[in-house]
Enzyme design. Structure first.
Site: not given
Ligand code: ATP
Ligand code: MG
Length: 554
Positions: A261, A35, A271
């Protein structure tokens, strides 16, 4: 190269192997779906290496798809930074960049299809009421009074939503599934909501935006994704993922698989929290070298190879765990130990005057790497006055101190033996200048009479050396799991950044951005690509020479 060549194996690759062997799929198509509401962090690197790595190893494809359904939180700056970080990590997406917003028309069509099938309805309860009606893990939810509207009524109301005739929060579209489901996500989840927000891709075309659970599965299906890989918190959502695809007219049936994760000690990975650090100026931007962002690590001096190697070493499982910072650091240390040219820099300078050296500057030569003659040599100016590290001189010391002591000899790295004769001190008793003599017969060889030096210290010519600002970093937080603290921002380490004014050898005037150097005995450093100018060099310490974390903890 320190990056290991072996292909990783993990449970996801085993599933793919089985699918290919059993003819379930003939090719593999993955996607990385960030995102655009922040910069990528090291956790995303895990997902990037997994998704793009699979596509590469199986000669398949991997899309970069912006999951952009929250216009208020998103920005084109994040879109651009994400593309550049993915490329920098060494990956390229298949075809054009994809956007969920590019499917808004089709998503709208599928929502209408669900309404027509009696599987979605327009809700007019308030968000608070919706929450109240949803029930809890132990109590079933109850039906909304709007749940049994006719298809015609729902179609007309959804159209009104789309045309901006409902204020935000006054109506939403919900799937009609099961208010008593043990899976909360199945209790008539919201599919569309009203948001009068400008979107970075679609402008003001829409005032209704689809929710993640509705958007993601359909976007996967539209793109022909075979294996949709996401993190464990979406495990329950898989039911909804499958429900949506089972109930609309669409060819492809991607399958979702979840992995754990990445969590790293002494930092935060959400984020939202990283964004707070930036907006409250607790760090100097998303690419502050203390940040766990890809751009921060890059500015700190991490290489793409080291980050890929780290992702390989941590592996992919369903086990929740937290990785020690030292695991990440050992990857960059291994890379730089092998690949970084050596140089000399003094971070806490005191002057050493060589009283029996007369004449001008002498140009000595030193290898750029002790084990790699192919990396060549460089010229180092030696002069009557040089800088040495304050901690490398003592007036007196016991045998364990292998540096310069009054009346004793050390070797100056890449140069001569020097013997300390006397020193000057300031009013506080701090040594300011050491006076010594050198032995001109000791360049590149030990003295004929068998004298031994106590140790080897590094130095920089005071005449030809270049002043530089050097930034030393420590862990950003004082707690191993700052994210769990009530106020995580209050647990920032006040000593996470130390700035010193030192001197570097003149060859470093030509230091290239993103090239790591080993400053002998002091660690690995790189030029700060943002703050350095031709006249004012700034270096970041990437990592020390040895792991000091264990010592801090123990
Ligand atoms: P955040 O909690 O940092 O905002 P998010 O999952 O909302 O993370 P996205 O931009 O939706 O962030 O993530 C894009 C991809 O990266 C998704 O498939 C998510 O599962 C993966 N991802 C995000 N954080 C991690 C992590 N700490 N370890 C492994 N994969 C991750
Ligand atoms: Mg997300």
């Amino acid at each position: 190269m320190s990056e290991s060549e072996a292909r990783p194996t993990n449970f996801i690759r085993q599933i793919i192997d089985k699918d290919l062997a059993g003819g379930v799929h003939t090719t593999v198509h993955t996607r990385f779906p960030p995102e655009p509401n922040g910069y990528l962090h090291i956790g995303h690197a895990k997902s990037i290496c997994l998704n793009f790595g699979i596509a590469k190893d199986y000669q398949g494809q991997c899309n970069l798809r912006f999951d952009d359904t929250n216009p208020e939180k998103e920005d084109i700056e994040f879109v651009e930074s994400i593309k550049s970080d993915v490329n920098w990590l060494g990956f390229d997406w298949s075809g054009e960049v994809c956007y969920s917003s590019g499917y808004f028309d089709r998503l709208h069509g599928y929502a209408v299809e669900l309404i027509e099938k009696g599987l979605a309805y327009v809700e007019e309860l308030s968000p608070d009421e919706i929450r109240e009606y949803r029930g809890t893990l132990t109590a079933p939810g109850k039906h909304s009074p709007y749940r049994d509207r006719t298809v015609e009524e729902n179609l007309a109301l959804f159209d009104k939503m789309k045309n901006g005739e409902f204020a935000e929060g006054k109506a939403c579209l919900r799937a009609k599934i099961d208010m008593a489901s043990p899976f909360m996500v199945m209790r008539d989840p919201v599919l569309y909501r009203v948001r009068f927000a400008h979107h970075h891709q679609t402008g003001d075309k829409w005032c209704i935006y689809p929710m993640y659970d509705f958007t993601h599965c359909i976007s996967d299906a539209i793109e022909g994704i075979t294996h949709s890989l996401c993190t464990l918190e979406f495990q329950d959502n898989r039911r909804l993922y499958d429900w949506v695809l089972d109930n609309i007219t669409i060819e492809c049936q991607p399958r979702q698989y979840e992995f754990s994760r990445l969590n790293l000690e002494y930092t935060v990975m959400s984020k939202r929290k990283l964004s707070q650090l930036v907006s409250e100026n607790l760090v100097n931007g998303w690419d502050d070298p203390r940040m766990p962002t890809i751009s921060g690590l890059r500015r700190r001096g991490y290489t793409p190879a080291a980050i890929r190697e780290f992702c390989k070493r941590i592996g992919v499982t369903k086990q929740e765990n937290t990785i020690e910072m030292s695991s990440l650091e050992s990857c960059i240390r291994d890379d730089l130990n092998e690949n970084a040219p050596r140089a000399m820099a003094v971070l806490d300078p005191i002057k050493l005057v060589i009283e029996n050296f007369d004449g001008d500057i002498e140009h000595l030569s030193a290898p750029n790497h002790p084990n790699k003659p192919e990396m060549g040599e460089r010229s180092i100016p030696f002069s009557r006055e040089i800088w040495i590290e304050a901690e490398d001189f003592r007036e007196e010391a016991n045998k364990k101190y292998k540096r310069l002591v009054l009346g004793k000899e050390v070797r100056l790295r890449n140069a001569y033996f020097v013997k300390a004769e006397r020193c000057d001190k300031d009013a506080d008793g701090k040594v300011t200048t050491v006076y010594c003599t050198y032995d001109p017969e000791t360049l590149g060889k030990d003295p004929a009479d068998g004298r031994k030096a106590k140790g080897v210290i590094h130095w920089v010519s005071a005449d030809a050396g270049v002043p530089a600002e050097i930034r030393l970093y420590d862990r950003l937080f004082t707690l191993p799991n700052p994210g769990a603290a009530d106020d995580f921002a209050a647990t920032i380490n006040p000593e996470s950044l130390t700035v010193v004014q030192g001197y570097v050898e003149p060859s470093l005037k030509a230091a290239v951005a993103e090239q790591g150097y080993q400053f002998e005995r002091m660690g690995y450093f790189c030029v700060d690509r943002k703050d350095s100018t031709d006249d004012a060099l700034v270096f970041n310490r990437t990592v020390g020479l040895r792991d000091t974390w264990a010592k801090i903890d123990g």
